[in-house]
Design a protein around this motif. Structure first.
Motif, PDB file in Angstrom:
ATOM      1  N   GLY A 164     -33.518  38.142   5.530  1.00 56.59           N
ATOM      2  CA  GLY A 164     -33.491  39.534   5.396  1.00 56.59           C
ATOM      3  C   GLY A 164     -32.008  40.030   5.904  1.00 56.59           C
ATOM      4  O   GLY A 164     -31.492  40.651   5.195  1.00 56.59           O
ATOM      5  N   ALA A 165     -31.782  39.513   7.236  1.00 53.28           N
ATOM      6  CA  ALA A 165     -30.540  39.811   7.844  1.00 53.28           C
ATOM      7  C   ALA A 165     -29.355  39.313   6.842  1.00 53.28           C
ATOM      8  O   ALA A 165     -28.333  40.033   6.628  1.00 53.28           O
ATOM      9  CB  ALA A 165     -30.464  39.633   9.062  1.00 53.28           C
ATOM     10  N   TYR A 166     -29.556  38.007   6.466  1.00 53.22           N
ATOM     11  CA  TYR A 166     -28.586  37.238   5.780  1.00 53.22           C
ATOM     12  C   TYR A 166     -28.201  38.135   4.381  1.00 53.22           C
ATOM     13  O   TYR A 166     -27.107  38.196   4.112  1.00 53.22           O
ATOM     14  CB  TYR A 166     -28.832  35.969   5.360  1.00 53.22           C
ATOM     15  N   GLN A 167     -29.035  38.700   3.726  1.00 54.37           N
ATOM     16  CA  GLN A 167     -29.012  39.108   2.589  1.00 54.37           C
ATOM     17  C   GLN A 167     -28.001  40.421   2.521  1.00 54.37           C
ATOM     18  O   GLN A 167     -27.712  41.008   1.667  1.00 54.37           O
ATOM     19  CB  GLN A 167     -30.355  39.546   1.777  1.00 54.37           C
ATOM     20  N   VAL A 168     -28.025  41.328   3.756  1.00 53.81           N
ATOM     21  CA  VAL A 168     -27.338  42.312   3.825  1.00 53.81           C
ATOM     22  C   VAL A 168     -26.069  42.053   4.566  1.00 53.81           C
ATOM     23  O   VAL A 168     -25.333  43.001   4.848  1.00 53.81           O
ATOM     24  CB  VAL A 168     -28.115  43.732   4.656  1.00 53.81           C
ATOM     25  N   GLY A 169     -25.776  40.761   4.846  1.00 50.59           N
ATOM     26  CA  GLY A 169     -24.374  40.567   5.391  1.00 50.59           C
ATOM     27  C   GLY A 169     -24.398  40.533   7.063  1.00 50.59           C
ATOM     28  O   GLY A 169     -23.343  40.927   7.424  1.00 50.59           O
ATOM     29  N   ALA A 170     -25.703  40.882   7.364  1.00 51.71           N
ATOM     30  CA  ALA A 170     -25.744  41.097   9.093  1.00 51.71           C
ATOM     31  C   ALA A 170     -25.910  39.662   9.691  1.00 51.71           C
ATOM     32  O   ALA A 170     -26.120  38.845   9.092  1.00 51.71           O
ATOM     33  CB  ALA A 170     -26.650  42.039   9.263  1.00 51.71           C
ATOM     34  N   ARG A 171     -25.610  39.778  11.070  1.00 50.37           N
ATOM     35  CA  ARG A 171     -26.025  38.563  11.873  1.00 50.37           C
ATOM     36  C   ARG A 171     -27.604  38.739  12.363  1.00 50.37           C
ATOM     37  O   ARG A 171     -28.124  39.794  12.386  1.00 50.37           O
ATOM     38  CB  ARG A 171     -25.008  38.674  13.051  1.00 50.37           C
ATOM     39  N   SER A 172     -28.039  37.501  12.678  1.00 49.65           N
ATOM     40  CA  SER A 172     -29.137  37.199  13.192  1.00 49.65           C
ATOM     41  C   SER A 172     -29.196  36.176  14.047  1.00 49.65           C
ATOM     42  O   SER A 172     -28.524  35.200  13.688  1.00 49.65           O
ATOM     43  CB  SER A 172     -30.322  37.360  12.094  1.00 49.65           C
ATOM     44  N   VAL A 173     -30.011  36.067  14.817  1.00 46.64           N
ATOM     45  CA  VAL A 173     -30.179  34.886  15.804  1.00 46.64           C
ATOM     46  C   VAL A 173     -31.516  34.079  15.502  1.00 46.64           C
ATOM     47  O   VAL A 173     -32.677  34.588  15.243  1.00 46.64           O
ATOM     48  CB  VAL A 173     -30.389  35.533  17.303  1.00 46.64           C
ATOM     49  N   ALA A 195     -22.599  33.204  24.229  1.00 40.29           N
ATOM     50  CA  ALA A 195     -22.400  33.463  22.880  1.00 40.29           C
ATOM     51  C   ALA A 195     -22.983  34.773  22.502  1.00 40.29           C
ATOM     52  O   ALA A 195     -22.266  35.462  21.665  1.00 40.29           O
ATOM     53  CB  ALA A 195     -23.183  32.135  22.077  1.00 40.29           C
ATOM     54  N   MET A 196     -23.800  35.227  23.098  1.00 45.85           N
ATOM     55  CA  MET A 196     -24.313  36.548  22.700  1.00 45.85           C
ATOM     56  C   MET A 196     -23.312  37.595  23.282  1.00 45.85           C
ATOM     57  O   MET A 196     -23.142  38.543  22.466  1.00 45.85           O
ATOM     58  CB  MET A 196     -25.693  36.800  23.493  1.00 45.85           C
ATOM     59  N   ARG A 197     -22.868  37.388  24.391  1.00 44.38           N
ATOM     60  CA  ARG A 197     -21.727  38.380  24.586  1.00 44.38           C
ATOM     61  C   ARG A 197     -20.641  38.570  24.076  1.00 44.38           C
ATOM     62  O   ARG A 197     -20.045  39.342  23.551  1.00 44.38           O
ATOM     63  CB  ARG A 197     -21.584  38.039  26.341  1.00 44.38           C
ATOM     64  N   ALA A 198     -20.149  37.012  23.446  1.00 46.47           N
ATOM     65  CA  ALA A 198     -18.859  36.967  22.797  1.00 46.47           C
ATOM     66  C   ALA A 198     -19.113  37.663  21.356  1.00 46.47           C
ATOM     67  O   ALA A 198     -18.233  38.125  20.917  1.00 46.47           O
ATOM     68  CB  ALA A 198     -18.656  35.407  22.444  1.00 46.47           C
ATOM     69  N   ALA A 199     -20.396  37.579  20.784  1.00 35.93           N
ATOM     70  CA  ALA A 199     -20.581  38.206  19.458  1.00 35.93           C
ATOM     71  C   ALA A 199     -20.901  39.635  19.620  1.00 35.93           C
ATOM     72  O   ALA A 199     -21.094  40.344  18.587  1.00 35.93           O
ATOM     73  CB  ALA A 199     -21.949  37.322  18.792  1.00 35.93           C
ATOM     74  N   GLY A 200     -20.835  40.332  20.774  1.00 34.27           N
ATOM     75  CA  GLY A 200     -21.019  41.424  21.068  1.00 34.27           C
ATOM     76  C   GLY A 200     -22.477  42.152  20.870  1.00 34.27           C
ATOM     77  O   GLY A 200     -22.573  43.256  20.487  1.00 34.27           O
ATOM     78  N   ILE A 201     -23.499  41.293  21.173  1.00 34.74           N
ATOM     79  CA  ILE A 201     -24.777  41.807  20.638  1.00 34.74           C
ATOM     80  C   ILE A 201     -25.389  42.520  21.861  1.00 34.74           C
ATOM     81  O   ILE A 201     -25.371  41.979  23.077  1.00 34.74           O
ATOM     82  CB  ILE A 201     -25.690  40.625  20.440  1.00 34.74           C
ATOM     83  N   GLN A 202     -25.675  43.704  21.692  1.00 36.86           N
ATOM     84  CA  GLN A 202     -26.210  44.602  22.861  1.00 36.86           C
ATOM     85  C   GLN A 202     -27.725  44.770  22.935  1.00 36.86           C
ATOM     86  O   GLN A 202     -28.261  44.513  23.885  1.00 36.86           O
ATOM     87  CB  GLN A 202     -25.687  45.983  22.573  1.00 36.86           C
ATOM     88  N   LEU A 245     -24.903  31.692  16.272  1.00 35.87           N
ATOM     89  CA  LEU A 245     -26.163  32.189  16.976  1.00 35.87           C
ATOM     90  C   LEU A 245     -27.403  31.430  16.691  1.00 35.87           C
ATOM     91  O   LEU A 245     -28.339  32.152  16.810  1.00 35.87           O
ATOM     92  CB  LEU A 245     -26.225  33.751  16.499  1.00 35.87           C
ATOM     93  N   ALA A 246     -27.377  30.244  16.289  1.00 42.57           N
ATOM     94  CA  ALA A 246     -28.384  29.295  16.182  1.00 42.57           C
ATOM     95  C   ALA A 246     -28.317  28.390  17.362  1.00 42.57           C
ATOM     96  O   ALA A 246     -27.628  27.491  17.518  1.00 42.57           O
ATOM     97  CB  ALA A 246     -28.148  28.351  15.082  1.00 42.57           C
ATOM     98  N   PHE A 247     -29.292  28.393  18.137  1.00 47.17           N
ATOM     99  CA  PHE A 247     -29.499  27.892  19.433  1.00 47.17           C
ATOM    100  C   PHE A 247     -30.703  26.816  19.567  1.00 47.17           C
ATOM    101  O   PHE A 247     -31.703  27.330  18.728  1.00 47.17           O
ATOM    102  CB  PHE A 247     -29.546  28.920  20.890  1.00 47.17           C
TER     103      PHE A 247
END
Length: 297
Positions: A155-164, A55-62, A184-186
């Motif tokens: 905080g990430a959600y408020q700026v439209g960003a992804r978080s895990v 899932a992390m790879r599919a989301a492009g998380i580096q 990204l909720a595991f």
């Protein structure tokens, strides 16, 4: 062959259905009893590693930034509401058992709520900066629960960003906070695999005040870096007064239990901006190249 023998060869009614429904007849990957057995623990460990990794790879998380902190720390709104409730009870019945203890705890919750705000602000700052134009760098990762974890995901959600969020099954079930990116909720059964996923892409650890869980993760990272099992990353302790009251690192040096150089494995910060400045100083203002991971556990 006699008719009696022919009758003996006829299977009892319902036997075919019994065979088809027996556990032995199930496909191996559909047999939950098999998958839950002790013999299959290595496979379960592998699955628990692969599912989040895919899932992390599919989301492009580096690269990621791990945020730890107490699950019991409240937002200012929640802490203030709790204090109002306790004060109202105190006015109506000041002599009730534990009244002073409840008042102290409610006031302390308001005091600690500043860390909720700073975690929220930090996640917003770092996420808005490094997730622009589809970039998936310095993605905030938390334990997925309430308190500081919720603040960082929020905080990430408020700026439209992804978080895990990396939740774990506990005797008293921990529910994921509502600000994690859903895909990204595991949820983990094994703490060891959860710990591995915290650090696989981690380029920094930011630790806010917390309890046993926070201390466990903090000292594990410090040990891995100290022993060279992972490269040095910024380990930032937020709230120097809290951490210096909790842990006397200088005492460990004075008694020869750690070296003076080990004090350089971490630093202190007081605000969201201070954390960001330290990350910029460590990495020279650039996200490290994550295409070639520096460690693989």
């Amino acid at each position: 062959m006699s008719a009696a023998n022919d009758e003996a060869l006829v299977p009892p009614e319902g036997l075919a259905e019994q065979i088809a429904s027996a556990s032995a007849y199930r496909l191996a990957h559909e047999d939950t009893d098999l998958l839950s057995s002790d013999d299959l623990r290595p496979l379960r460990l592998q699955l628990e590693f692969l599912k989040p990794e895919r899932a992390m790879r599919a989301a492009g998380i580096q690269s990621t930034i791990v945020v730890f902190g107490g699950a019991r720390i409240l937002s200012l709104e929640a802490a203030a509401a709790q204090l109002d409730e306790v004060q109202a009870l105190h006015r109506s019945d000041p002599d009730r058992p534990n009244a002073h203890r409840e008042m102290f705890a409610a006031r302390r919750a308001v005091k600690y709520s500043r860390y909720y705000l700073e975690a929220q602000r930090f996640a917003s700052l770092v996420s808005s900066r490094f997730q622009r134009e589809g970039r998936r760098e310095f993605v905030v990762v938390t334990g997925g629960g309430p308190g500081i974890m919720e603040a960082a995901n929020r905080g990430a959600y408020q700026v439209g960003a992804r978080s895990v969020g990396l939740n774990v099954t506990l005797p008293h079930e921990q529910k994921p906070n509502p600000y994690i990116t859903p895909e990204l909720a595991f949820r983990f059964h094994y703490f060891s695999l959860r710990k591995m996923h915290f650090l696989l892409r981690a380029k920094a650890l930011v630790a806010f005040p917390g309890g046993y869980g926070t201390l466990d993760e903090l000292f594990e990272v410090l040990t891995l870096v100290q022993t060279g099992k992972m490269p040095k990353v910024p380990v930032i302790l937020v709230g120097s007064a809290f951490w210096k009251s909790l842990i006397d690192f200088d005492f460990l040096v004075e008694d020869g239990l750690i070296s003076p150089e080990d004090l350089k494995l971490f630093s202190y910060a007081e605000s969201a901006e201070d954390i960001v400045r330290q990350l910029e100083a460590f990495y020279g203002g650039h996200v490290p190249d994550a295409s070639h991971p520096e460690w693989v556990p």
